[in-house]
Design a protein around this motif. Structure first.
Motif, PDB file in Angstrom:
ATOM      1  N   ARG A  92     -55.629  22.124  19.817  1.00 48.81           N
ATOM      2  CA  ARG A  92     -57.306  22.824  20.327  1.00 48.81           C
ATOM      3  C   ARG A  92     -56.801  23.395  21.375  1.00 48.81           C
ATOM      4  NH1 ARG A  92     -60.884  18.358  18.978  1.00 48.81           N
ATOM      5  NH2 ARG A  92     -61.848  19.155  21.125  1.00 48.81           N
ATOM      6  N   PHE A  93     -56.065  23.540  22.010  1.00 44.15           N
ATOM      7  CA  PHE A  93     -55.434  24.249  23.255  1.00 44.15           C
ATOM      8  C   PHE A  93     -54.504  25.016  23.072  1.00 44.15           C
ATOM      9  CE2 PHE A  93     -54.985  24.491  27.908  1.00 44.15           C
ATOM     10  CZ  PHE A  93     -55.945  24.815  28.227  1.00 44.15           C
ATOM     11  N   ALA A  94     -54.737  25.999  23.836  1.00 43.79           N
ATOM     12  CA  ALA A  94     -52.998  27.822  23.585  1.00 43.79           C
ATOM     13  C   ALA A  94     -53.609  27.973  25.134  1.00 43.79           C
ATOM     14  CB  ALA A  94     -53.590  28.342  23.151  1.00 43.79           C
ATOM     15  N   ARG A  95     -52.453  27.500  25.805  1.00 43.48           N
ATOM     16  CA  ARG A  95     -51.988  28.235  27.555  1.00 43.48           C
ATOM     17  C   ARG A  95     -52.484  30.147  27.922  1.00 43.48           C
ATOM     18  NH1 ARG A  95     -46.836  26.142  29.256  1.00 43.48           N
ATOM     19  NH2 ARG A  95     -47.091  27.633  31.098  1.00 43.48           N
ATOM     20  N   GLN A  96     -52.212  30.838  26.551  1.00 41.63           N
ATOM     21  CA  GLN A  96     -53.106  31.921  26.464  1.00 41.63           C
ATOM     22  C   GLN A  96     -54.260  32.664  26.220  1.00 41.63           C
ATOM     23  OE1 GLN A  96     -51.252  33.884  28.445  1.00 41.63           O
ATOM     24  NE2 GLN A  96     -49.521  32.609  29.055  1.00 41.63           N
ATOM     25  N   ASN A  97     -54.839  34.157  25.731  1.00 41.93           N
ATOM     26  CA  ASN A  97     -55.608  34.222  25.262  1.00 41.93           C
ATOM     27  C   ASN A  97     -55.004  35.312  24.451  1.00 41.93           C
ATOM     28  OD1 ASN A  97     -58.435  35.432  24.812  1.00 41.93           O
ATOM     29  ND2 ASN A  97     -59.495  35.400  26.553  1.00 41.93           N
ATOM     30  N   TYR A  98     -55.222  34.592  23.388  1.00 36.37           N
ATOM     31  CA  TYR A  98     -54.486  35.791  21.474  1.00 36.37           C
ATOM     32  C   TYR A  98     -55.447  36.788  21.233  1.00 36.37           C
ATOM     33  CZ  TYR A  98     -50.624  31.672  22.270  1.00 36.37           C
ATOM     34  OH  TYR A  98     -49.479  30.180  22.123  1.00 36.37           O
ATOM     35  N   ARG A  99     -56.888  36.088  22.051  1.00 37.24           N
ATOM     36  CA  ARG A  99     -58.327  36.929  21.378  1.00 37.24           C
ATOM     37  C   ARG A  99     -58.320  38.464  22.358  1.00 37.24           C
ATOM     38  NH1 ARG A  99     -64.117  35.438  19.974  1.00 37.24           N
ATOM     39  NH2 ARG A  99     -64.775  37.742  19.426  1.00 37.24           N
ATOM     40  N   ASP A 100     -57.911  37.378  23.874  1.00 37.22           N
ATOM     41  CA  ASP A 100     -57.973  39.132  24.648  1.00 37.22           C
ATOM     42  C   ASP A 100     -56.676  40.470  24.338  1.00 37.22           C
ATOM     43  OD1 ASP A 100     -58.848  40.585  27.366  1.00 37.22           O
ATOM     44  OD2 ASP A 100     -57.545  39.037  27.683  1.00 37.22           O
TER      45      ASP A 100
END
Length: 510
Positions: free
Chosen positions: A41-49
């Motif tokens: 559910r959770f990623a440390r990084q904002n891959y979309r950005d």
């Protein structure tokens, strides 16, 4: 009396997210709306950005006449007479890195990898798909110009030695725009094979959205490949003084012939190309243990792509390529037999001190792509006695991308403009000199060096650029003169586009 608060806590959260300073807070948001049963559910990084920025970067590298919707606004038109020295239109395309030369070899590889990123993961890119396709088209429009005459490819515009003797904006360029070509007398099967691969791969990108353009690309790819195969030789033999040591072909041209045929097989489904691969695969190095994938050596990419034809399309003639692809994967897995890859103490794949990050991005892309093929064939990688699952490959790729984005000992993002801390003094002329908007007067060739050697941060942020990265001990000085670590390049970004699309999707950010 305390003044009334201007913002409700929710508005504040939204504003914080908008400022993207506190990514952790905001990344939690989208994850709740997606019920992916097998995704964390959770990623440390904002891959979309990071995905948005990795594609935006290419606009900062554009040469030629910029379109009205150009988003990187500190850039202006440049190289508008490119090609005129040879009476051919070579306006457009990309500057490869931090200089103002257009090198066809890495430009073609960049195009192939951007296209492969879209072919594998474009379906997950949502709003970024259109931007990715525009980045590809900016390159293919140029490659079509460069291959307009049969049996000739214009492979470079600009004199690299004279260009590198200046530190000037592309908009001010006054160094010779020498045009370099290959032809029957001075062949270049490496750059021609890569150009064929780029055109063929891109034809698949535009197959549905622009069938006419797609057909033009694939027909040109076939013609260019025929030239590459018929007139054999490395381009750095005849053009040594122009292309070396910049983009000398060190790995020979066999890998590009195999790679070009592989992409044409995929794009045309014409049995000629499968036959070509079967007959020539071994002599073109299909089984070699050269486990470095980048602008110079394409063997590993061809192995992975051909293993898809075997695994997914069940082309039994290509059975061996699964083994060849597995050998590459095993070389990367720490602790597996045949493992040969080196990692920094912080966990970054380390191939070489000069622009190492290109191997990180290309390898991450191949890991995720191969994991996709293995999953669809319900199979695994066999490394001697060790079984390596697609899940393990994805975890290794994610670890590499996370390191690049800031999960590293320095807490430094190696993507410019992403995260709170990123390189400020990149080795890039346009980024380091004041823009034309701020400083309309021409900046002369050598006067730019005072800026190059200064300690000040670059005034123009080349958002999305990936730099060469840290050394083998995870150190990064952030010095402009240090091109090995501080120079960005198109072929570092191209494979990362696909990897980020996959990760953004799998963490419910898209």
């Amino acid at each position: 009396m305390a003044p009334p608060t201007l913002f409700s806590p929710f508005t504040l959260l939204v504003l914080l997210c908008w400022s993207s300073a506190s990514l952790l807070l905001c990344n939690g948001f989208p994850a709740f709306h997606h019920h992916h049963h097998h995704h964390p559910r959770f990623a440390r990084q904002n891959y979309r950005d990071a995905l948005t920025k990795s594609i935006l970067y290419f606009e900062g590298q554009r040469s030629g006449k910029l379109p009205p919707h150009q988003r990187v606004t500190w850039r202006r038109n440049s190289g508008l007479s490119d090609g005129s020295a040879m009476h051919v239109d070579l306006v457009g395309g990309y500057y490869d890195a931090g200089d103002n030369v257009k090198f066809g070899f890495p430009m073609a590889f960049t195009t192939t990898m951007l296209s492969w990123s879209v072919i594998e993961f474009g379906g997950l890119m949502k709003g970024e798909l259109q931007n990715a396709k525009e980045a590809i088209r900016w390159a293919t429009d140029y490659l079509l110009k460069a291959t307009v005459h049969p049996d000739i490819i214009y492979v470079q515009v600009g004199d690299a030695n004279k260009d590198h003797a200046c530190w000037e904006r592309p908009e001010d360029m006054d160094t010779p725009r020498t045009v370099i070509k290959i032809d029957r007398n001075s062949p270049g099967s490496d750059v021609a094979g890569e150009t064929a691969a780029a055109l063929a791969a891109a034809s698949l990108v535009f197959r549905r959205s622009d069938p006419t353009y797609s057909k033009l690309l694939v027909r040109r790819a076939m013609r260019v490949f025929q030239f590459a195969d018929k007139y054999r030789g490395p381009y750095s033999k005849g053009l040594k003084k122009f292309v070396c040591p910049f983009y000398c072909s060190y790995s020979g041209y066999q890998d590009e012939l195999l790679w070009g045929a592989t992409w044409l097989h995929k794009a045309t489904r014409n049995p000629t190309y499968l036959n070509y691969i079967q007959v020539n695969g071994q002599t073109l190095g299909a089984a070699e243990y050269d486990n470095t994938f980048g602008w110079d050596n394409k063997h590993v990419g061809a192995r992975i792509l051909l293993s898809k034809a075997f695994l997914v399309q069940k082309v039994s003639a290509l059975h061996d390529y699964k083994g060849h692809a597995d050998n590459f994967i095993c070389s990367l897995i720490p602790g597996a037999s045949f493992s040969s890859a080196q990692y920094t103490p912080g966990g970054l794949l380390f191939k070489m001190s000069d622009s190492n990050m290109q191997y990180v991005t290309s390898t991450s892309f191949l890991l995720l792509t191969y994991a996709k093929y293995l999953t669809s064939a319900h199979t695994v990688v066999n490394c001697g006695g060790t079984t390596v699952t697609p899940k393990r490959l994805r975890a290794l790729a994610k670890k590499q991308v996370d390191y690049l984005l800031g999960d590293n000992p320095l807490k430094m993002s190696y993507m410019v403009g992403y995260g709170p801390r990123f390189p400020r003094r990149i080795h890039h002329r346009g980024s380091s000199l004041p823009s034309v908007a701020v400083h309309p007067a021409k900046i002369q060739c050598s006067s730019g060096f005072s800026v190059m050697n200064s300690p000040y941060p670059n005034p123009n942020i080349l958002v999305g650029a990936i730099v060469g990265g840290p050394d083998k001990n995870d150190r990064f000085p952030d010095q402009r003169s240090d091109y090995e670590q501080s120079e960005p390049a198109t072929y570092m970004n191209a494979p990362l586009v696909g990897a980020l699309a996959y990760l953004a999707h799998s963490f419910g950010q898209l």
